[in-house]
Design a protein around this motif. Structure first.
Motif, PDB file in Angstrom:
ATOM      1  N   ILE A  59       1.803 -49.227  19.059  1.00 41.10           N
ATOM      2  CA  ILE A  59       1.527 -47.826  18.766  1.00 41.10           C
ATOM      3  C   ILE A  59       0.395 -47.331  19.683  1.00 41.10           C
ATOM      4  CG2 ILE A  59       1.009 -46.139  16.983  1.00 41.10           C
ATOM      5  CD1 ILE A  59       3.505 -47.869  16.470  1.00 41.10           C
ATOM      6  N   LEU A  60       0.665 -46.299  20.466  1.00 41.82           N
ATOM      7  CA  LEU A  60      -0.355 -45.729  21.339  1.00 41.82           C
ATOM      8  C   LEU A  60      -0.981 -44.481  20.735  1.00 41.82           C
ATOM      9  CD1 LEU A  60       1.247 -46.092  24.895  1.00 41.82           C
ATOM     10  CD2 LEU A  60      -0.392 -47.600  23.747  1.00 41.82           C
ATOM     11  N   ARG A  61      -0.151 -43.627  20.144  1.00 41.69           N
ATOM     12  CA  ARG A  61      -0.667 -42.406  19.523  1.00 41.69           C
ATOM     13  C   ARG A  61       0.101 -42.161  18.238  1.00 41.69           C
ATOM     14  NH1 ARG A  61       0.255 -36.732  20.049  1.00 41.69           N
ATOM     15  NH2 ARG A  61       1.831 -37.077  21.669  1.00 41.69           N
ATOM     16  N   GLN A  62      -0.570 -42.364  17.121  1.00 45.43           N
ATOM     17  CA  GLN A  62       0.088 -42.203  15.835  1.00 45.43           C
ATOM     18  C   GLN A  62       0.475 -40.747  15.614  1.00 45.43           C
ATOM     19  OE1 GLN A  62      -1.749 -44.492  12.730  1.00 45.43           O
ATOM     20  NE2 GLN A  62      -1.097 -43.076  11.122  1.00 45.43           N
ATOM     21  N   ALA A  63       1.687 -40.532  15.104  1.00 43.22           N
ATOM     22  CA  ALA A  63       2.161 -39.175  14.851  1.00 43.22           C
ATOM     23  C   ALA A  63       1.245 -38.472  13.855  1.00 43.22           C
ATOM     24  CB  ALA A  63       3.590 -39.223  14.317  1.00 43.22           C
ATOM     25  N   GLU A  64       0.893 -37.229  14.136  1.00 41.36           N
ATOM     26  CA  GLU A  64      -0.058 -36.501  13.297  1.00 41.36           C
ATOM     27  C   GLU A  64       0.438 -36.338  11.868  1.00 41.36           C
ATOM     28  OE1 GLU A  64      -1.046 -32.825  15.126  1.00 41.36           O
ATOM     29  OE2 GLU A  64      -2.010 -33.741  16.891  1.00 41.36           O
ATOM     30  N   GLU A  65       1.756 -36.189  11.703  1.00 44.04           N
ATOM     31  CA  GLU A  65       2.283 -35.972  10.364  1.00 44.04           C
ATOM     32  C   GLU A  65       2.361 -37.262   9.544  1.00 44.04           C
ATOM     33  OE1 GLU A  65       5.878 -36.094  13.200  1.00 44.04           O
ATOM     34  OE2 GLU A  65       3.773 -35.461  13.204  1.00 44.04           O
ATOM     35  N   CYS A  66       2.056 -38.400  10.161  1.00 39.47           N
ATOM     36  CA  CYS A  66       2.072 -39.686   9.457  1.00 39.47           C
ATOM     37  C   CYS A  66       0.633 -40.072   9.132  1.00 39.47           C
ATOM     38  CB  CYS A  66       2.755 -40.760  10.303  1.00 39.47           C
ATOM     39  SG  CYS A  66       4.505 -40.430  10.613  1.00 39.47           S
TER      40      CYS A  66
END
Length: 406
Positions: A361-368
């Motif tokens: 994971i490089l950039r976790q989704a904002e909605e998660c």
């Protein structure tokens, strides 16, 4: 809350390791076993990466007469069973045959064996199709072969709910123990890494088409694009707690709670059922969300499905309210073997007080809004874990496992 069903043996045959100790070391190291498919030439297909059980030679772990009668997924299941029984220090001959049961999960059955026989039919005619075609690709073949090989003549069955199957089978094992079975072998394996199997999986539209092994399967990432398939899984020895105690067995943990639901049709706009399954599992275990130390996520790796799972978790625990992990990012999604493997890893997490990582994971989704354990294992006090699983077609399952009382 019943504490009468315990797990006393773990048999793991999965990408990254044979046996609980080897696989656990692999997971804690945060490595990846995902790589180019070698079981056949994948170049004509959009998905070319998978989690393979490398170095597995069926003839070294399964009797030769059984090898020719069965498919790779059954070979893996038989090998995992032997490891589980050895880990539990349990000799089936010492247990009355009608007090031993087998319940496994199955997803696609013996696709590699089936493809080979179908090709013989097309190319050479029906007289060149082997008699074992009728059983080797049958979804209950692994349950049948395990029960025959070890003389287990109690209730035997198979659950076909894709990725959710491992938890559904575990729940059925718990029911059988409560109904009088002294020991149940449960869990699941899968092996659909052949052209026939891969083509069937591609039809779901969920497989990753990335050629970057480290970024092909990144659930909850802003660039998630599907999952990588894999083979293998885990078989667990589940026993009545009193019987296990009487024989001096070591328990990894207790199967404390379970819940299952089925999703409504997408066009209804109604909420998927994963949250409800988790709430049912907590209620069955007789505990509240505050007692959960870690959630092992289903982690499909598609943005909308990840968002739905994250919403279910945050609805129960609050945003960033509980550590969440998806160690399957190291091995791929194993279908019928995946949830059983997650349960095995959750029990090892409880034993050693450490949460394995989610990798890539490089950039976790904002909605998660999840407290995702990333890249490195996290030391933690773990006594209770929630395992989530969703099967293609709408199946949802959740299980709670706790530290043993033995």
């Amino acid at each position: 809350m019943s504490t009468g069903t315990v797990v006393t043996g773990l048999g793991i045959v999965a990408p990254g390791g044979f046996g609980a100790a080897e696989y656990w070391a692999f997971v804690l190291a945060g490595r990846s076993a995902i790589g180019p498919i070698t079981r056949f030439d994948p170049s004509p297909y959009p998905t070319r990466l998978a989690g393979e059980v490398r170095g597995f030679v069926a003839e070294e772990r399964v009797p030769g007469r059984i090898v020719v009668q069965t498919d790779q997924w059954t070979h893996l299941g038989l090998a995992a069973t032997d490891l589980a029984l050895a880990d539990a220090r349990l000799e089936p001959a010492a247990v009355p045959e009608y007090e031993m049961a087998v319940v496994t999960a199955s997803s696609s059955g013996g696709t590699e064996f089936g493809q080979r026989e179908i090709q013989s039919l097309w190319r050479r005619g029906p007289q060149f199709v082997g008699a074992y075609q009728s059983i080797a690709w049958f979804y209950a073949a692994t349950t049948g072969q395990i029960s025959i090989r070890h003389g287990m003549r109690g209730p035997c069955g198979v659950v076909c709910t894709e990725q959710a199957g491992g938890l559904d089978a575990l729940a059925q094992a718990r029911r059988l123990v409560r109904d009088g079975s002294r020991m149940v072998l449960t869990g699941g394996t899968d092996a659909s890494l052949c052209p026939y199997g891969l083509t069937a999986q591609l039809a779901s539209g969920r497989l990753s088409r990335s050629q970057d092994a480290l970024r092909a399967y990144v659930p909850f990432d802003a660039q998630a694009g599907g999952y990588v398939p894999g083979e293998g899984g885990a078989i667990l020895v589940v026993e009545d707690e009193r019987a296990a105690l009487a024989r001096g067995a070591r328990a990894y943990g207790t199967v404390a709670g379970y819940g299952a639901t089925f999703d409504p049709a997408p066009e209804t706009g109604r909420e998927p059922g994963l949250r409800r399954a988790a709430e049912l599992a907590l209620a069955d275990a007789g505990i509240g969300p505050d007692r959960i130390d870690v959630v092992f996520a289903d982690a499909v790796g598609l943005p909308e499905l990840d968002r739905q799972e994250a919403a279910a978790i945050t609805a129960i625990f609050g945003p960033y309210g509980v550590p969440v992990t998806a160690p399957k990012t190291m091995s791929g999604r194993l279908y019928a073997g995946g949830a059983a493997l997650d349960v095995a890893v959750a029990l090892l997490s409880i034993r050693d007080g450490v949460i394995p990582p989610t990798i890539g994971i490089l950039r976790q989704a904002e909605e998660c809004e999840l407290d995702l354990v990333r890249d490195r294992a996290r030391p933690a006090s773990v006594s209770t874990a929630l395992v989530l699983a969703r099967g293609y077609g709408g199946f949802n399952a959740a299980a709670v496992v706790t530290a043993p009382s033995l």
